[in-house]
Write an enzyme that holds these catalytic residues in place. Structure first.
Site, PDB file in Angstrom:
ATOM      1  N   PRO A 128      -7.423  -0.620  -1.148  1.00 22.79           N
ATOM      2  CA  PRO A 128      -6.799  -2.052  -1.304  1.00 22.79           C
ATOM      3  C   PRO A 128      -5.468  -2.026  -2.021  1.00 22.79           C
ATOM      4  O   PRO A 128      -5.091  -2.854  -3.089  1.00 22.79           O
ATOM      5  CB  PRO A 128      -7.666  -2.805  -2.000  1.00 22.79           C
ATOM      6  CG  PRO A 128      -8.504  -1.746  -2.798  1.00 22.79           C
ATOM      7  CD  PRO A 128      -8.376  -0.537  -2.277  1.00 22.79           C
ATOM      8  N   CYS A 129      -4.289  -1.755  -1.346  1.00 26.49           N
ATOM      9  CA  CYS A 129      -2.793  -1.973  -1.883  1.00 26.49           C
ATOM     10  C   CYS A 129      -2.565  -3.518  -1.802  1.00 26.49           C
ATOM     11  O   CYS A 129      -1.601  -4.022  -2.593  1.00 26.49           O
ATOM     12  CB  CYS A 129      -1.807  -1.089  -1.299  1.00 26.49           C
ATOM     13  SG  CYS A 129      -1.822  -1.049   0.694  1.00 26.49           S
TER      14      CYS A 129
END
Length: 168
Positions: A128-129
């Site tokens: 989850p950037c």
């Protein structure tokens, strides 16, 4: 956390694409056999209506991450530094964010290096950037400073906040 990742050094098998619709976008999984070699967001165009069982599993996890277990096999790639950043991204709780500078301080790095590792994340839909933001504002997403991907980042963060997990 119900996300279980197995890392593989080699991906062989027939290449295929799986589309996972979510929040007016699609997460496109590039597969080599059972190994995911890329998981990148695509926006615009018509959304897939018929999903494979594997795509349904990914979609279920993304929609309800604390109630759904997801087991994925990812191709190990990227530098040692990038993998360190990506591991740190996995530690950011659902519904919460971290700043580029905060993550940089934690890792003894610089904010631009963190941003570069986020930009080069081949698994943006799984690692989850989108949970990394600027000190002032949302920051970029998938190499864009504004536009459709940044709008998707807003939708992803709002959806996760709406799950109410940060209040537990």
């Amino acid at each position: 956390m119900p996300l279980h990742i197995v890392w593989q050094n080699v991906a062989d098998g027939e290449e295929s694409l799986l589309a996972v619709p979510l929040l007016n976008a699609e997460l496109i999984l590039t597969m080599a056999g059972e190994i995911i070699t890329d998981a990148s967001w695509h926006v615009g165009g018509e959304l897939t209506k018929t999903l494979s069982p594997h795509a349904v599993s990914v979609q279920s996890y993304l929609l309800n991450p604390m109630q759904t277990e997801l087991h994925v096999t990812l191709l190990s790639q990227g530098s040692v530094y990038a993998n360190t950043v990506w591991s740190a991204l996995l530690a950011i709780p659902i519904g919460q964010v971290e700043t580029y500078s905060g993550l940089a301080e934690t890792l003894g790095s610089g904010p631009r290096a963190i941003a570069g590792a986020c930009r080069n994340n081949p698994y943006a839909g799984i690692i989850p950037c989108h949970r990394v933001v600027a000190k002032r504002g949302i920051g970029g997403f998938m190499g864009q400073a504004d536009g459709e991907f940044v709008a998707l980042k807003h939708r992803l963060l709002e959806y996760e906040r709406g799950l109410g997990l940060d209040r537990e």
